[in-house]
Design a protein around this motif. Sequence first.
Motif, PDB file in Angstrom:
ATOM      1  N   UNK A 181       0.846  -1.201   0.000  1.00 31.66           N
ATOM      2  CA  UNK A 181       0.000   0.000   0.000  1.00 31.66           C
ATOM      3  C   UNK A 181       0.878   1.246   0.000  1.00 31.66           C
ATOM      4  N   UNK A 182       1.953   1.239   0.779  1.00 31.99           N
ATOM      5  CA  UNK A 182       2.871   2.382   0.791  1.00 31.99           C
ATOM      6  C   UNK A 182       3.481   2.597  -0.600  1.00 31.99           C
ATOM      7  N   UNK A 183       3.902   1.520  -1.234  1.00 31.67           N
ATOM      8  CA  UNK A 183       4.511   1.605  -2.562  1.00 31.67           C
ATOM      9  C   UNK A 183       3.503   2.143  -3.575  1.00 31.67           C
ATOM     10  N   UNK A 184       2.290   1.631  -3.559  1.00 33.39           N
ATOM     11  CA  UNK A 184       1.267   2.058  -4.520  1.00 33.39           C
ATOM     12  C   UNK A 184       0.849   3.505  -4.274  1.00 33.39           C
ATOM     13  N   UNK A 185       0.817   3.907  -3.018  1.00 24.96           N
ATOM     14  CA  UNK A 185       0.496   5.300  -2.681  1.00 24.96           C
ATOM     15  C   UNK A 185       1.567   6.237  -3.241  1.00 24.96           C
ATOM     16  N   UNK A 236       0.658  13.395   1.756  1.00 35.75           N
ATOM     17  CA  UNK A 236       1.937  13.300   2.465  1.00 35.75           C
ATOM     18  C   UNK A 236       3.068  12.958   1.493  1.00 35.75           C
ATOM     19  N   UNK A 237       2.812  12.039   0.577  1.00 37.40           N
ATOM     20  CA  UNK A 237       3.831  11.666  -0.419  1.00 37.40           C
ATOM     21  C   UNK A 237       4.110  12.827  -1.368  1.00 37.40           C
ATOM     22  N   UNK A 248       1.225   6.415  -7.076  1.00 34.46           N
ATOM     23  CA  UNK A 248       0.094   7.262  -7.468  1.00 34.46           C
ATOM     24  C   UNK A 248       0.441   8.736  -7.245  1.00 34.46           C
ATOM     25  N   UNK A 249       1.151   9.047  -6.161  1.00 33.74           N
ATOM     26  CA  UNK A 249       1.563  10.435  -5.908  1.00 33.74           C
ATOM     27  C   UNK A 249       2.451  10.934  -7.045  1.00 33.74           C
ATOM     28  N   UNK A 250       3.394  10.105  -7.509  1.00 30.46           N
ATOM     29  CA  UNK A 250       4.239  10.493  -8.642  1.00 30.46           C
ATOM     30  C   UNK A 250       3.405  10.697  -9.907  1.00 30.46           C
ATOM     31  N   UNK A 259       7.778  14.940  -2.552  1.00 30.21           N
ATOM     32  CA  UNK A 259       8.360  14.878  -3.899  1.00 30.21           C
ATOM     33  C   UNK A 259       8.137  16.120  -4.745  1.00 30.21           C
ATOM     34  N   UNK A 260       7.261  17.030  -4.286  1.00 27.74           N
ATOM     35  CA  UNK A 260       6.946  18.171  -5.147  1.00 27.74           C
ATOM     36  C   UNK A 260       6.707  19.430  -4.322  1.00 27.74           C
ATOM     37  N   UNK A 261       6.625  20.548  -5.034  1.00 29.15           N
ATOM     38  CA  UNK A 261       6.288  21.804  -4.383  1.00 29.15           C
ATOM     39  C   UNK A 261       4.858  22.229  -4.725  1.00 29.15           C
ATOM     40  N   UNK A 262       4.075  21.284  -5.247  1.00 29.94           N
ATOM     41  CA  UNK A 262       2.666  21.553  -5.534  1.00 29.94           C
ATOM     42  C   UNK A 262       1.933  21.926  -4.254  1.00 29.94           C
TER      43      UNK A 262
END
Length: 164
Positions: free
Chosen positions: A11-15, A50-51, A18-20, A55-58
Amino acid sequence: MENIILTHEEIQHKTKRIAYQIYETFVNENEVILAGIANNGFIFAQKIAEELALISDLKVTLCEVKINKLNPQDTITTSISSEQYQNKALVLIDDVLSSGTTLIYGVKHFLEVPLNKFKTAVLVDRNHKKYPVKADFKGLSLSTSLHEHIQVFFEDDNSYAYLS
């Protein structure tokens, strides 16, 4: 009989994946609204947020969407006003896409306001849709029988999904 279909680590990996995908899709936007369907959809949206923060500044704004799953034609409410998501990018998020009923009524609700871009995300897509709705981002696609049920449990150190 219960079968674990997603472990905590999966679930952590898939989350994260999906965030990427969301970041890649909305990289040219200033802000993205993550609209999670209460209860588990909103928890999943929080995890994606949270992810995204890592990874981004969005700019990410969370929105909780309350839909009566037994009678989705009832009034749908959101934790933020429609003015706050108008002309913005939005992702409607749920944990499991089963028949598509909840997701399509959620989509209908948000289509009443102009949006820049609109996508959907689910952790598990069951492939048993009654409505023409799809998940743009999905963690796991699974063909099940109509008698089987998928449940997702989000806990701090032991989230999992199982098929029964």
